[in-house]
Design a protein around this motif. Structure first.
Motif, PDB file in Angstrom:
ATOM      1  N   ILE A  66       0.829  -1.205   0.000  1.00 23.98           N
ATOM      2  CA  ILE A  66       0.000   0.000   0.000  1.00 23.98           C
ATOM      3  C   ILE A  66       0.863   1.254   0.000  1.00 23.98           C
ATOM      4  CG2 ILE A  66      -1.741   1.305   1.305  1.00 23.98           C
ATOM      5  CD1 ILE A  66      -2.762  -1.308  -0.061  1.00 23.98           C
ATOM      6  N   ALA A  67       1.908   1.243   0.817  1.00 23.23           N
ATOM      7  CA  ALA A  67       2.812   2.400   0.884  1.00 23.23           C
ATOM      8  C   ALA A  67       3.470   2.647  -0.473  1.00 23.23           C
ATOM      9  CB  ALA A  67       3.862   2.195   1.969  1.00 23.23           C
ATOM     10  N   ALA A  68       3.912   1.582  -1.142  1.00 25.48           N
ATOM     11  CA  ALA A  68       4.556   1.729  -2.450  1.00 25.48           C
ATOM     12  C   ALA A  68       3.577   2.279  -3.474  1.00 25.48           C
ATOM     13  CB  ALA A  68       5.121   0.386  -2.903  1.00 25.48           C
ATOM     14  N   TYR A  69       2.345   1.773  -3.481  1.00 23.13           N
ATOM     15  CA  TYR A  69       1.344   2.281  -4.406  1.00 23.13           C
ATOM     16  C   TYR A  69       1.092   3.773  -4.173  1.00 23.13           C
ATOM     17  CZ  TYR A  69      -2.863   3.703  -6.606  1.00 23.13           C
ATOM     18  OH  TYR A  69      -3.749   4.435  -7.345  1.00 23.13           O
ATOM     19  N   LEU A  70       0.879   4.134  -2.906  1.00 22.94           N
ATOM     20  CA  LEU A  70       0.586   5.534  -2.586  1.00 22.94           C
ATOM     21  C   LEU A  70       1.753   6.441  -2.941  1.00 22.94           C
ATOM     22  CD1 LEU A  70      -1.273   5.091   0.816  1.00 22.94           C
ATOM     23  CD2 LEU A  70      -2.281   5.734  -1.394  1.00 22.94           C
ATOM     24  N   GLU A  71       2.961   6.003  -2.647  1.00 23.38           N
ATOM     25  CA  GLU A  71       4.148   6.803  -2.963  1.00 23.38           C
ATOM     26  C   GLU A  71       4.238   7.040  -4.477  1.00 23.38           C
ATOM     27  OE1 GLU A  71       7.551   8.826  -1.356  1.00 23.38           O
ATOM     28  OE2 GLU A  71       5.884   7.845  -0.361  1.00 23.38           O
ATOM     29  N   THR A  72       3.982   6.008  -5.268  1.00 17.56           N
ATOM     30  CA  THR A  72       4.006   6.144  -6.725  1.00 17.56           C
ATOM     31  C   THR A  72       2.929   7.117  -7.194  1.00 17.56           C
ATOM     32  OG1 THR A  72       4.890   3.914  -7.002  1.00 17.56           O
ATOM     33  CG2 THR A  72       3.778   4.889  -8.906  1.00 17.56           C
ATOM     34  N   ALA A  73       1.728   6.976  -6.656  1.00 19.35           N
ATOM     35  CA  ALA A  73       0.622   7.858  -7.044  1.00 19.35           C
ATOM     36  C   ALA A  73       0.917   9.310  -6.676  1.00 19.35           C
ATOM     37  CB  ALA A  73      -0.674   7.393  -6.391  1.00 19.35           C
ATOM     38  N   ILE A  74       1.490   9.525  -5.504  1.00 16.94           N
ATOM     39  CA  ILE A  74       1.849  10.885  -5.078  1.00 16.94           C
ATOM     40  C   ILE A  74       2.901  11.464  -6.013  1.00 16.94           C
ATOM     41  CG2 ILE A  74       3.031  12.201  -3.260  1.00 16.94           C
ATOM     42  CD1 ILE A  74       1.583  10.284  -1.252  1.00 16.94           C
ATOM     43  N   GLU A  76       3.521  10.597  -9.134  1.00 22.00           N
ATOM     44  CA  GLU A  76       2.916  10.859 -10.438  1.00 22.00           C
ATOM     45  C   GLU A  76       2.113  12.151 -10.423  1.00 22.00           C
ATOM     46  OE1 GLU A  76       0.662   7.362 -11.410  1.00 22.00           O
ATOM     47  OE2 GLU A  76       2.467   6.225 -11.934  1.00 22.00           O
ATOM     48  N   ARG A  77       1.386  12.367  -9.344  1.00 25.59           N
ATOM     49  CA  ARG A  77       0.591  13.595  -9.225  1.00 25.59           C
ATOM     50  C   ARG A  77       1.516  14.807  -9.173  1.00 25.59           C
ATOM     51  NH1 ARG A  77      -3.282  13.819  -4.262  1.00 25.59           N
ATOM     52  NH2 ARG A  77      -1.283  13.967  -3.213  1.00 25.59           N
ATOM     53  N   ALA A  78       2.613  14.705  -8.430  1.00 25.39           N
ATOM     54  CA  ALA A  78       3.560  15.807  -8.315  1.00 25.39           C
ATOM     55  C   ALA A  78       4.241  16.099  -9.648  1.00 25.39           C
ATOM     56  CB  ALA A  78       4.602  15.499  -7.241  1.00 25.39           C
ATOM     57  N   ALA A  79       4.409  15.064 -10.458  1.00 27.14           N
ATOM     58  CA  ALA A  79       5.050  15.230 -11.755  1.00 27.14           C
ATOM     59  C   ALA A  79       4.092  15.781 -12.812  1.00 27.14           C
ATOM     60  CB  ALA A  79       5.633  13.901 -12.219  1.00 27.14           C
ATOM     61  N   GLY A  80       2.849  16.000 -12.404  1.00 21.53           N
ATOM     62  CA  GLY A  80       1.882  16.594 -13.309  1.00 21.53           C
ATOM     63  C   GLY A  80       1.014  15.603 -14.042  1.00 21.53           C
ATOM     64  N   ALA A  81       1.098  14.350 -13.665  1.00 16.36           N
ATOM     65  CA  ALA A  81       0.222  13.358 -14.290  1.00 16.36           C
ATOM     66  C   ALA A  81      -1.213  13.721 -13.933  1.00 16.36           C
ATOM     67  CB  ALA A  81       0.549  11.958 -13.793  1.00 16.36           C
ATOM     68  N   GLU A  82      -2.116  13.460 -14.871  1.00 16.45           N
ATOM     69  CA  GLU A  82      -3.520  13.711 -14.576  1.00 16.45           C
ATOM     70  C   GLU A  82      -3.952  12.769 -13.476  1.00 16.45           C
ATOM     71  OE1 GLU A  82      -6.163  14.108 -17.816  1.00 16.45           O
ATOM     72  OE2 GLU A  82      -4.690  15.136 -19.040  1.00 16.45           O
ATOM     73  N   ASP A  83      -5.131  12.982 -12.962  1.00 17.76           N
ATOM     74  CA  ASP A  83      -5.685  12.219 -11.851  1.00 17.76           C
ATOM     75  C   ASP A  83      -5.202  10.764 -11.875  1.00 17.76           C
ATOM     76  OD1 ASP A  83      -7.251  11.749  -9.624  1.00 17.76           O
ATOM     77  OD2 ASP A  83      -9.009  11.226 -10.826  1.00 17.76           O
ATOM     78  N   PRO A  84      -4.394  10.357 -10.853  1.00 15.81           N
ATOM     79  CA  PRO A  84      -3.902   8.980 -10.832  1.00 15.81           C
ATOM     80  C   PRO A  84      -5.063   7.996 -10.799  1.00 15.81           C
ATOM     81  CG  PRO A  84      -2.995  10.254  -9.002  1.00 15.81           C
ATOM     82  CD  PRO A  84      -3.995  11.114  -9.707  1.00 15.81           C
ATOM     83  N   ARG A  85      -4.865   6.872 -11.465  1.00 18.64           N
ATOM     84  CA  ARG A  85      -5.899   5.834 -11.475  1.00 18.64           C
ATOM     85  C   ARG A  85      -6.153   5.361 -10.061  1.00 18.64           C
ATOM     86  NH1 ARG A  85      -2.298   2.565 -14.872  1.00 18.64           N
ATOM     87  NH2 ARG A  85      -2.235   1.387 -12.970  1.00 18.64           N
ATOM     88  N   PRO A  86      -7.400   5.065  -9.724  1.00 14.93           N
ATOM     89  CA  PRO A  86      -7.664   4.428  -8.448  1.00 14.93           C
ATOM     90  C   PRO A  86      -6.996   3.074  -8.421  1.00 14.93           C
ATOM     91  CG  PRO A  86      -9.698   5.212  -9.460  1.00 14.93           C
ATOM     92  CD  PRO A  86      -8.599   5.360 -10.478  1.00 14.93           C
TER      93      PRO A  86
END
Length: 95
Positions: A66-74, A76-86
């Motif tokens: 879970i931590a790895a998934y959340l870290e990746t999503a964060i 991606e969001r910081a890098a300007g990716a559009e809304d991360p996939r659920p």
């Protein structure tokens, strides 16, 4: 360990009454005694805290998963990716 891990631990202790000493990255939700309703509650809390949606958390997912998934999503969001996939089936071995 991803920087988000302490937030997960504090959420589990504060919101679900788990003992911090019993929580470790390799623990899964089943081992921690969290049922499917608790996982839904955890998903809502995480979304409120950091704005990342977790869907269908596998009870066998580890806290590290879970931590790895959340870290990746964060990131991606910081890098300007559009809304991360659920996260669909986070920690599922059937992916």
């Amino acid at each position: 360990m991803p920087a988000i891990y302490p937030l997960i631990v504090s959420t589990l202790t504060d919101e679900f009454g788990l003992v911090a000493e019993e929580i470790h990255p390799g623990a899964n939700f089943n081992e921690l005694g969290l049922d499917s309703l608790a996982l839904v509650e955890l998903s809502i809390i995480v979304q409120e805290q950091i704005g990342i949606q977790l869907d269908d958390i596998d009870k066998d997912a580890t806290l590290a998963d879970i931590a790895a998934y959340l870290e990746t999503a964060i990131n991606e969001r910081a890098a300007g990716a559009e809304d991360p996939r659920p996260a669909q089936g986070v920690g599922s071995t059937s992916r």
